[in-house]
Scaffold this motif. Structure first.
Motif: not given
Lengths: 236, 100, 88, 88, 499, 480
Positions: F337-354
Motif C-alpha cells: 500500500h505504501a508504494l501504491a499509494k505514493a504512486s497514486m498521489f504522485l499521479v494526482a500531482g501530475v494531473l494537478l500540474h497538467a
C-alpha cells in the motif's frame, strides 16, 4: 445561540473525557504493581563516565540517542516555522520599528545585563557535568539573551546567512558526527572512548547550547528577513 | 547564634515589606501609586530576605549567588517599573488625584 | 530555624495568592504586568528561602535565572504589546 | 510546615491554571500563564527535580512568556473586551 | 529452465510483449502496430502447432514459479489446455485481421489493440493455468483487460455497459477468489490433474467442499453468462464488433465455461463433483438458461442483441454437458466449447461486416442482403444452420453427443430441452436467413459506406468469417477424422473417466 | 566486524537533513540519490546476516538495556525501511520537478530538509526497541508531517495542518501517558524487557488503551480518521505521497507491534474481534466515502482511510492456526500500500500540474496526453483492488487464507467486499480520464515526475511477483 449550545456540549464532553482519563490514570496508578526502575543502575554506571550528575549521564550517554532526536525535533520545528512564516510576512508582522524611545534606564541596564546572562549560561553549561544544568538550560538562556538584545535595541534579527544556518544545525551535526566517529573507532554508535567521554560530552553540550539558543530565538522572534523573499539556501 | 537571630530579624522584616507591597498593589488606586508601592516593597523585601539568608550560607559561592540574585532582582524590578511607568505615561493614562 | 523559614515560605506564597486578585481585577494591562512583577520577586524570595530549607544549592541557580530573566517579560510587554495597542 | 506549603502551592497552582484557561481576557490568561510557570518551578523544586526546575525557569520566564505576549501583540489584541479603565 | 518450460512462456509473451509495445507506440504508427499484432498472433499459432505435435509425441510443457510459500504460479499444458488454447490462438489471429480492417481510421487504436493483446494473453494464460491460483490470476487479468474494450466507444451506453460488466464480473471474481483461498486453506495447494486433484474428501470436509464448489461454479458462471448472472452480456453489445466476437466466442464467456470445466473435471473430478450434488443444481440452471436465452433471442429486433441472447443460450450447452455425469456428455461439452466458438464468431463477424458496409443493425433491415453481400451472408447462413444443429454441421455433433450423454446419465428430460432449444434456434435464425436471401432489397441501404460499385465488404472483413464458416462445416463433416475437435474431446473425456 | 554496525547507516537521512538545509538548492540533484544508495547498501549488507540470524540487535553507545537504548532489526524492519527508502527517493526526484503555485519556490525549498528528517525519523522509528525512543521518533515524524501539510501555505492547507497538529499532539500525549504508566509500574522502557515483565491487569489494560488511542489518532484509523482526508488532500502532491504512504504506515506499525508484542495477554479474544471490527468499519466506510468524492486527491486520501483498516484484521487471526499467514499478509499489505499509494498521489500531482485542478469529472483526455502516468495509476490501483499480480493481492490472499483457514470467514467477506468497493472508486476515476480531450489545453509535465510515479507503481507490482522470499522473511520474524 445554537452554536453556543454546541460549543457547550463539546466542552462538557471534553471535560468528561478528560476527567475519565484522569480518573483512570489515578486508578491505574493506585493499582499499579511497582517494580524497581533503573535509578540504581544509573548511579552505579555513571562513575564510569566521570560525570557526577546522573541526569546528564542519562541524557547524553545512556539515552543520548533520544536527546539527539530531540534536537532534531527542535531544528525541524524551526524549519517548519521558516516554511510557515515566509520572511516577508514575518517582517510585516513584526512591530519592531517605530514606537516610543526606549527607557534610558533600560539602555543603561542591558549592556550590563548581557555579560551576566552569558556568564550564567556558561556556568550552567559547565555545571551540567556535576550538578543540575546543561545544554538545554544554557542554550535557552542564550536564546533569551538574544531576544532581550533584539527587543531592546529595536534590531531586526540577523539575516539568516550561511553562518547562522550553520550554528542552527551545529549541535545536531556535531552530535551525529561524534556518534558516528564512535563507530569508526571500532566501538558502537554513540559510544565515547572512556578517556574522552567527559570532554566529548562537554563539546556536544556546548554546540547544542548554541543551536538551542538560536532555535529559541528564531521561534520567539519569528523569521529573520533576508534580502530576498526566499528560503535560506536557495539560489535562483 | 547571632547569625540565626540576624536571619530571623531580617527575614521577618522582609516579609513585612512583601506584605505591604502586596497590600499596596491591591489597595492603591492607580497604576502609578501601585508602581510605587510595589517596587519599593519588593526591592526592600527581597533584599532583606537575601541579607537575612546570607548568614546561613554554607560557603562563599552561595553567598555571592545570594547577593547576585538580590542585585539582579533590584535592577530588573527597577527597570521594569520604569518601563511600565513610562509606557503608561506615554499611553496617556491619567494619574489619580485625591477627591477634593 | 527550618520551621521558621518554612513558615516564611508559606507566608510569601500567601502573598502571591492575595496578589492574584489584582490580575483578575486589572483594570489595565500595566496593573497586571505589575502584579506579575511582584510575583516574580516573591517567587525568587521563596526560592531563596527554599534553598536553605531544602539544603539544595541548585535552587539558587533557579532563583538566579528567574532574577536575570524577570525583566524579559516586561520588556516584551512594553516593546511589543503595549505599543501595538496604544496601552489599551 | 512544608506540608502546608505544598498544599497551598497546589491550591494556588490549580487556581492559576483554571484562571488562565477560563479568563475572559486573553491578556490576563497570558499573565497567569507566566505565573503558572513560576509556581511550576517551585513544584519541581519541591519534588527534588532541580534540573526540571531549571528548564522550567528558562522556558517559562525566558521563552514562553515572551512568545505569548508577542503573539498577542501580533494579533493586535491588548486590553480586549471589557477592559474598563476605571473599574474601582 | 528447460525448453519444455520455455514454450508456455513464449505463448504468453507472444501477446504480452506486443501489448506493452503497442501501449507506448505512437497512435500514428499504424503499420508497426499491425505488424506487431499479426506477428504475435502468427507466432502464437505456430508455437501452438509445435505444441500440438509435441504433446502428441509425449513432451511435457510446464513452468512453475513459487510465489508464496506453498502457493505456486504454475503453467502446464495438458490436452484440455491445448483444446482451448488452439481455439483461442486461431480465432485471435482471425479476429486480429478482422479488427484491423474494422477499426482502420478510427481513434484510440493504440489503446484498443494494446488491451486486445492483453486480453488474449489472459485467455491463453487461463488455458495453461496448472492450478486454481494461476487460473484466478489470469481470470482477473481478463476482467481488467476486457473492460477498456467494452467501453472503447466512450459514449454513455458503453460506459454504462462497462460499469455493469465490472459489477458482475468483479463480484464473480470475488466468489472465485473466496472459493480458491478457502480451498487452499482447507486442503492445501492442489494442481489440476485428470480426474481431480482432490483425492480424499474426509466426511467432515464435505460440507465445506460443497460450498467451495458452489462458490467456484457460481463465480465462473458470471462470465459464462448463466441465467440469472447473464445481465452484463446483452448490454456489452455497445462495444465494437471485434470486441463482441472476442467476448462471445474467444475469451470471456469461454473463460467462464472453461473455468467450470477445469474445476469440475480436473480439480474435484467428475465423480466427486457429482456426489456433492452441486452439478444437479448447475444442470437445472443450465437447462433453464438454454430455454430462457432462446426465448429472449426470439423477441430481439437488433441483430447483435439477438446474437447475444443466442450466446447466453448456447454457452450453457457446455455447462449442461459438464453437469451431466458421463463421458459422452463430457465429449459434448468439450466439443461444443470449440464449435460454439467458431459458429458464433462467424455470426458476429458477419453482423459487423453488414453493419459496417450497409449500416444494417436491425433484423428487419436484413432484406436482400444475401445477394448484396453473398460471401458474408453465405458464411452467416452456414453458421446459423450449424447453430440450429442441422447435420452435417458442427452444431449437430455437439447436440448429438449432449443428447446421448443425457440419456446415458439418465436425464431424458434434457433431450426435450435440447429439442426445444433447437426449435427456438430455428425460429429466430430462419427468418433472418429468409429475409436475407428471399426478400427484395430496399431502395437504399440505411448507411452505405462503400462505393455503390463494390459488391462486398473489404477482404479483411470477409476472409475471417469465410474461414470460420468453413470450420463450422468442416468440424461437422470431418468429425470422424483423427484431427477433428471431436476426436480430441473424446481423447480428453477418456482420460477424465479412465477407470 | 559485527553486521549490526551497519545499522547506523540507516539513519543517514538524519545527517542529510541539516546538510540539505545548509546547502540548499545545490544539494538537490545528488543528495537524495547518495543517501538512498548508502541506505540501500546497508540494507543489502544486512540482508545476508539477517537471513542467517533472524534478528540483529545494536546497543546504542554500548549501554545494555534497561539503562541504554537498543535497536532491533528483523525482516519486518528490513521491509519497512526498504519501502521507506524507495518512496522517499522517488518523491525526492519527483519533487524537484514539481513547483506548486509559481513564485513560492522559496518556501518550497524547505521541503528537502523536512523530507530527510521524515525519512530518518521513520527509519529510526522502525529500528527503535524502546518505547520512549519510539515516542521521540513519532514526534519528529508528526512534526515533519505537519510541516509537509502546510508546505504551500494556502489557507485551507494551514487549517488542515493546524487540525492535524492538534490531533497529533493529543495522540502523542496519550501515548506518553501510556508509557509513563508502564514505566511507573514495570520500571523499564525497553520493549522486549517490558514484554517479559508485563503482567496483565488494570495498569496494563489502561496503558494499552492509552497507547491505542494515541496511535489510532496518529494513524487516522476509524473512528478517528476525520483529519486525514483534509490534511492529505490539501498538502502538495509529493507531500501527500509521503504522508499517505509512510507517515501512517509508521504509526500503524508501532500500534500493531506494540500491541501484539506487549499486550498479547491483555488482548482478549473479544477485544481482538472488536479491534478487527474497527478495521472492517474503516474499510467499508472509507471506501464508501472515497466513492463519494469529486476530487482525485480526496478519493485517494479516503482510500487510505479504507486501506489502513486491513492490517487491523490480522489481530484476531493471530490467535488461530493462520497466525503466520495473517501476520505476513497484514504487513505485506501495508508495504505494498505504501508504494501504491505514493504512486497514486504522485499521479494526482501530475494531473494537478497538467490541468490546474484535480476534479475528476473535468479530467477528460488526461489518459491520451499522459499514458505513462495513467498506466502507473492503473498499476498502483491493482494493489488497492487486491488484484493479481500486485503486492496487495498477495497480502490479501494471505489474510484471506488465515481467515478462511481459521474459520473466521467473516473477515474474509470484509476483505472481498473492500476489494469490490475499491473497484468502484478506482474505475470512477479512470473512466473520465480516458475520455476524449476535445480542445483542452494541458500543461507539459517534466518526465521525471511521471517516471517517479511509474517506478513506485511498478514496485508495488514487483512485490506481487517476487513475494516468496519477502513473505518468508516476514514469517521468520518471531511472532508475538
Amino acid at each position: 445561540m445554537k452554536a453556543v449550545t454546541n460549543e457547550r456540549i463539546k466542552n462538557i464532553t471534553l471535560a468528561l473525557l478528560a476527567s475519565t482519563i484522569g480518573l483512570g490514570l489515578v486508578v491505574g496508578l493506585l493499582n499499579a504493581p511497582r517494580q524497581p526502575g533503573v535509578a540504581e543502575q544509573v548511579l552505579s554506571m555513571q562513575t564510569h563516565l566521570k560525570l557526577e550528575q546522573p541526569v546528564t549521564a542519562v541524557l547524553l550517554a545512556f539515552r543520548g540517542y533520544d536527546t539527539l532526536l530531540e534536537i532534531a525535533v527542535l531544528v525541524m520545528a524551526v524549519i517548519a516555522v521558516l516554511i510557515l512564516v515566509p520572511p516577508r510576512k514575518a517582517r510585516a508582522a513584526a512591530p519592531i520599528t517605530a514606537g516610543p524611545a526606549p527607557s534610558p534606564l533600560m539602555l543603561w541596564l542591558l549592556p550590563r545585563l548581557l555579560p551576566v546572562l552569558v556568564l550564567i549560561a556558561g556556568y550552567l553549561w559547565w555545571a551540567g557535568s556535576s550538578r543540575p544544568g546543561g545544554a538545554f538550560q544554557a542554550g535557552t538562556l542564550v536564546g533569551a539573551a538574544a531576544v532581550i538584545v533584539l527587543l531592546s535595541q529595536q534590531m531586526r534579527p540577523p539575516r539568516l546567512g550561511r553562518i547562522w544556518r550553520a550554528i542552527l544545525v551545529l549541535g545536531l551535526l556535531c552530535f551525529l558526527a561524534i556518534g558516528l566517529l564512535g563507530l569508526l573507532w571500532g566501538q558502537a554508535f554513540l559510544q565515547y572512548p572512556d578517556s574522552w567521554a567527559k570532554a566529548l560530552i562537554m563539546l556536544i553540550e556546548l554546540t547544542l547550547s548554541l543551536s538551542i539558543g538560536l532555535c529559541f530565538m528564531l521561534l520567539v522572534l519569528g523569521v529573520p528577513p533576508r534580502r530576498r523573499d526566499r528560503f535560506p539556501g536557495e539560489r535562483s | 547564634m547571632l547569625a540565626d537571630v540576624l536571619t530571623l530579624a531580617l527575614v521577618a522584616l522582609g516579609c513585612w515589606f512583601f506584605l505591604s507591597g502586596t497590600l499596596g498593589l491591591l489597595r492603591f488606586p492607580d497604576v502609578y501609586t501601585r508602581l510605587h508601592a510595589l517596587t519599593k516593597a519588593d526591592n526592600l523585601g527581597l533584599g532583606l530576605v537575601a541579607f537575612g539568608l546570607l548568614w546561613q550560607a554554607p560557603d562563599w559561592p552561595t553567598a555571592v549567588k545570594l547577593l547576585l540574585v538580590w542585585l539582579l532582582g533590584v535592577l530588573a524590578s527597577t527597570t521594569a517599573a520604569h518601563m511600565v511607568g513610562r509606557a503608561a505615561l506615554g499611553a496617556g493614562q491619567s494619574a489619580w488625584r485625591a477627591e477634593p | 530555624m527550618t520551621m521558621f523559614l518554612a513558615a516564611v515560605a508559606v507566608f510569601l506564597l500567601l502573598n502571591i495568592a492575595l496578589g492574584l486578585v489584582r490580575i483578575v481585577r486589572g483594570p489595565t494591562m500595566a496593573d497586571r504586568m505589575l502584579a506579575a512583577q511582584l510575583f516574580s520577586s516573591t517567587g525568587i524570595a521563596i526560592m531563596l528561602v527554599l534553598s536553605v530549607v531544602l539544603a539544595e544549592p541548585a535552587v539558587l541557580d533557579v532563583a538566579l535565572i528567574f532574577a536575570v530573566l524577570a525583566v524579559l517579560a516586561t520588556l516584551a510587554f512594553t516593546r511589543r504589546l503595549w505599543k501595538s495597542t496604544g496601552g489599551r | 510546615m512544608m506540608g502546608v506549603f505544598d498544599v497551598l502551592l497546589l491550591v494556588v497552582l490549580i487556581a492559576v491554571a483554571v484562571g488562565a484557561l477560563h479568563g475572559r481576557r486573553l491578556f490576563s490568561s497570558v499573565v497567569l500563564f507566566i505565573v503558572f510557570g513560576l509556581l511550576m518551578a517551585l513544584v519541581w523544586l519541591r519534588l527534588h527535580a532541580p534540573d526540571v526546575a531549571l528548564a522550567e525557569a528558562v522556558v517559562g520566564a525566558g521563552i514562553s512568556g515572551v512568545l505569548l505576549l508577542d503573539a498577542l501583540g501580533r494579533l493586535g489584541k491588548g486590553e480586549d473586551e471589557g477592559g474598563d479603565e476605571r473599574a474601582d | 529452465m528447460s525448453w519444455g518450460g520455455l514454450a508456455p512462456l513464449v505463448i504468453l509473451l507472444s501477446s504480452l510483449v506486443p501489448a506493452l509495445l503497442i501501449f507506448f507506440l505512437d497512435e500514428s504508427r499504424v503499420r508497426l502496430r499491425n505488424g506487431l499484432n499479426l506477428g504475435g498472433a502468427v507466432l502464437k499459432v505456430s508455437v501452438v502447432g509445435v505444441m500440438l505435435w509435441g504433446v502428441y509425441r509425449g513432451w511435457r510443457f510446464q513452468l512453475s514459479w513459487e510465489l508464496l510459500p506453498g502457493v505456486s504460479f504454475l503453467l502446464r499444458i495438458d490436452s484440455l489446455s491445448l483444446l482451448f488454447m488452439t481455439l483461442s490462438a486461431v480465432l485471435w489471429l482471425l479476429t486480429t485481421i478482422y479488427a484491423i480492417g474494422y477499426l482502420a481510421d478510427r481513434p484510440h487504436n493504440r489503446r484498443f489493440f494494446g488491451f486486445f493483446c492483453l486480453c488474449v494473453a489472459a485467455t491463453v494464460g487461463i488455458s495453461m493455468a496448472g492450478n486454481l491460483f494461476t487460473l484466478f490470476i489470469f481470470y482477473e487479468l481478463l476482467t481488467l483487460s476486457t473492460y477498456p474494450m467494452v467501453v472503447h466507444r466512450g459514449d454513455n451506453a458503453s460506459l454504462r455497459a462497462g460499469a455493469v460488466y465490472l459489477a458482475y464480473t468483479l463480484t464473480g471474481s470475488m466468489a472465485v477468489l473466496a472459493g480458491t483461498v478457502w480451498l487452499y486453506a482447507l486442503v492445501g495447494p492442489v494442481d489440476f490433474v485428470e480426474q481431480g486433484g482432490i483425492l480424499v474428501a474426509a466426511p467432515e470436509q464435505r460440507a465445506s467442499l460443497t460450498l467451495i464448489l458452489a462458490l467456484l461454479i457460481g463465480g465462473f458462471s458470471v462470465k459464462a453468462a448463466l441465467v440469472p448472472l447473464h445481465g452484463w452480456l446483452p448490454r456489452a453489445m455497445a462495444a465494437p464488433a471485434p470486441v463482441s466476437a472476442l467476448l462471445h466466442a474467444v475469451a470471456v464467456v469461454k473463460a467462464g465455461a472453461f473455468g467450470i470445466l477445469r474445476v469440475v473435471y480436473d480439480l474435484y473430478g467428475a465423480e466427486l463433483a457429482h456426489q456433492l450434488g452441486v452439478l444437479a443444481v448447475l444442470l437445472a440452471f443450465a437447462a433453464a438458461t438454454i430455454v430462457y436465452g432462446s426465448v429472449r433471442a426470439l423477441f430481439q429486433t437488433d441483430i447483435k442483441r439477438r446474437l447475444a441472447y443466442s450466446t447466453v443460450s448456447q454457452v450453457s450447452y457446455i455447462l449442461l454437458g459438464t453437469a451431466l455425469f458421463g463421458s459422452v456428455a463430457t465429449v459434448g461439452a468439450l466439443v461444443h466449447l470449440v464449435h460454439q466458438g467458431v459458429m458464433k464468431i462467424t455470426m458476429f463477424f458477419c453482423a459487423g461486416a453488414v453493419a459496417e458496409t450497409l449500416g444494417v443493425h436491425r433484423v428487419d433491415e436484413l432484406d436482400g442482403t444475401g445477394p448484396r453481400m453473398p460471401w458474408t451472408m453465405t458464411a452467416f447462413t452456414i453458421a446459423a444452420l450449424a447453430m440450429i444443429g442441422l447435420p452435417p454441421f458442427a452444431g449437430f455433433i455437439s447436440k448429438w453427443y449432449l443428447g446421448v450423454g443425457a440419456l446415458e446419465a439418465g436425464a431424458a428430460w434434457v433431450v426435450g430441452v435440447l429439442l426445444l432449444s433447437s426449435l427456438l434456434n430455428a425460429a429466430y435464425f430462419l427468418p433472418m436467413l429468409y429475409r436475407a436471401w428471399f426478400k427484395a432489397p430496399p431502395a437504399a441501404w440505411p448507411q452505405e459506406a462503400t462505393t455503390p460499385g463494390s459488391w462486398e465488404a473489404p477482404p479483411s472483413l470477409v476472409l475471417p468469417p469465410a474461414l470460420t464458416a468453413f470450420f463450422s462445416l468442416a468440424f461437422g463433416v470431418l468429425a470422424g477424422t483423427a484431427i477433428s475437435p471431436l476426436q480430441w474431446a473424446q481423447f480428453i473425456a477418456a482420460l477424465e473417466y479412465a477407470p | 566486524m559485527s553486521p549490526a554496525l551497519l545499522l547506523p547507516g540507516l539513519i543517514l537521512p538524519l545527517v542529510a537533513a541539516p546538510v540539505s538545509f545548509l546547502l540548499g538548492r545545490r544539494a538537490l540533484p545528488w543528495l537524495p540519490w547518495l543517501v538512498a544508495l548508502m541506505v540501500a547498501g546497508c540494507l543489502c549488507g544486512l540482508a545476508a546476516p539477517l537471513l542467517s540470524e533472524g534478528e540483529l540487535f545494536l546497543h546504542l553507545g554500548n549501554w545494555e538495556p534497561p539503562l541504554g537504548l537498543r535497536w532491533r532489526f528483523d525482516g519486518l524492519v528490513w521491509g519497512m525501511i526498504a519501502a521507506t527508502t524507495l518512496v522517499c527517493l522517488a518523491v525526492a526526484v519527483y519533487a524537484d520537478g514539481y513547483v506548486p503555485n509559481r513564485g513560492r519556490r522559496g518556501r518550497w525549498l524547505g521541503f528537502w530538509p523536512v523530507l530527510f528528517f521524515l525519512w530518518g525519523a521513520l527509519n529510526s522509528l522502525f529500528l527503535a526497541g524502546d518505547i520512549f525512543n519510539i515516542y521521540v521518533t513519532l514526534e519528529l515524524v508528526s512534526l515533519a508531517a505537519v510541516a509537509l501539510v502546510t508546505l504551500d501555505g494556502r489557507p485551507q492547507a494551514l487549517a488542515a495542518g493546524m487540525r492535524y497538529l492538534l490531533l497529533a499532539l493529543v495522540g502523542s500525549l496519550c501515548y506518553l501517558l501510556g508509557i509513563a504508566l508502564l514505566y511507573a509500574s514495570f520500571g523499564v522502557l525497553d520493549a522486549a524487557l517490558l514484554a517479559e515483565r508485563l503482567q496483565p491487569g488494570m495498569t496494563a489494560s489502561l496503558a494499552m488503551a492509552l497507547l491505542g488511542v494515541g496511535l489510532f489518532l496518529k494513524t487516522a484509523l476509524f473512528p478517528v480518521h476525520g483529519w486525514l482526508p483534509a490534511a492529505h488532500g490539501e498538502a502538495p502532491a509529493p507531500a501527500s505521497a509521503l504522508l499517505s504512504s509512510l507517515v501512517v504506515m509508521g504509526s500503524l506499525y508501532v500500534l500493531l507491534r506494540l500491541w501484539l508484542e506487549l499486550f498479547g495477554a491483555v488482548l482478549t479474544p473479544g477485544l481482538r474481534q472488536f479491534v478487527a471490527v474497527l478495521g472492517a468499519a474503516a474499510v467499508l466506510w472509507g471506501s464508501w466515502l472515497a466513492m463519494c468524492q469529486r476530487r482525485l486527491k480526496l478519493v485517494v486520501a479516503y482510500s487510505t482511510v479504507a486501506q489502513l483498516g486491513y492490517p487491523l484484521l490480522m489481530v484476531p487471526l493471530l490467535e488461530t492456526s493462520g497466525a503466520a499467514a495473517a501476520w505476513s499478509g497484514g504487513f505485506y499489505l501495508l508495504l505494498s500500500h505504501a508504494l501504491a499509494k505514493a504512486s497514486m498521489f504522485l499521479v494526482a500531482g501530475v494531473l494537478l500540474h497538467a490541468q490546474g485542478h484535480d476534479r475528476i469529472f473535468q479530467s477528460r483526455g488526461f489518459a491520451g496526453r499522459y499514458p505513462m502516468s495513467v498506466f502507473a495509476f492503473g498499476l498502483a490501483a491493482l494493489t488497492l483492488l487486491a488484484l493479481p499480480p500486485s503486492g496487495g493481492f498477495i497480502g490479501k490472499w494471505l489474510l484471506l487464507e488465515a481467515s478462511f483457514g481459521s474459520g473466521q470467514w467473516w473477515w474474509g467477506l470484509v476483505l472481498l467486499l473492500g476489494g469490490l468497493l475499491a473497484a468502484g472508486y478506482v474505475f470512477r476515476v479512470l473512466v473520465p480520464i480516458f475520455g476524449d480531450a476535445g480542445h483542452r489545453h494541458l500543461e507539459a509535465v517534466p518526465l521525471r515526475m511521471e517516471l517517479a510515479a511509474l517506478s513506485l507503481a511498478v514496485g508495488s507490482v514487483v512485490l506481487g511477483l517476487v513475494a516468496g522470499a519477502p513473505v518468508r522473511a516476514l514469517q521468520a520474524v518471531v511472532l508475538p
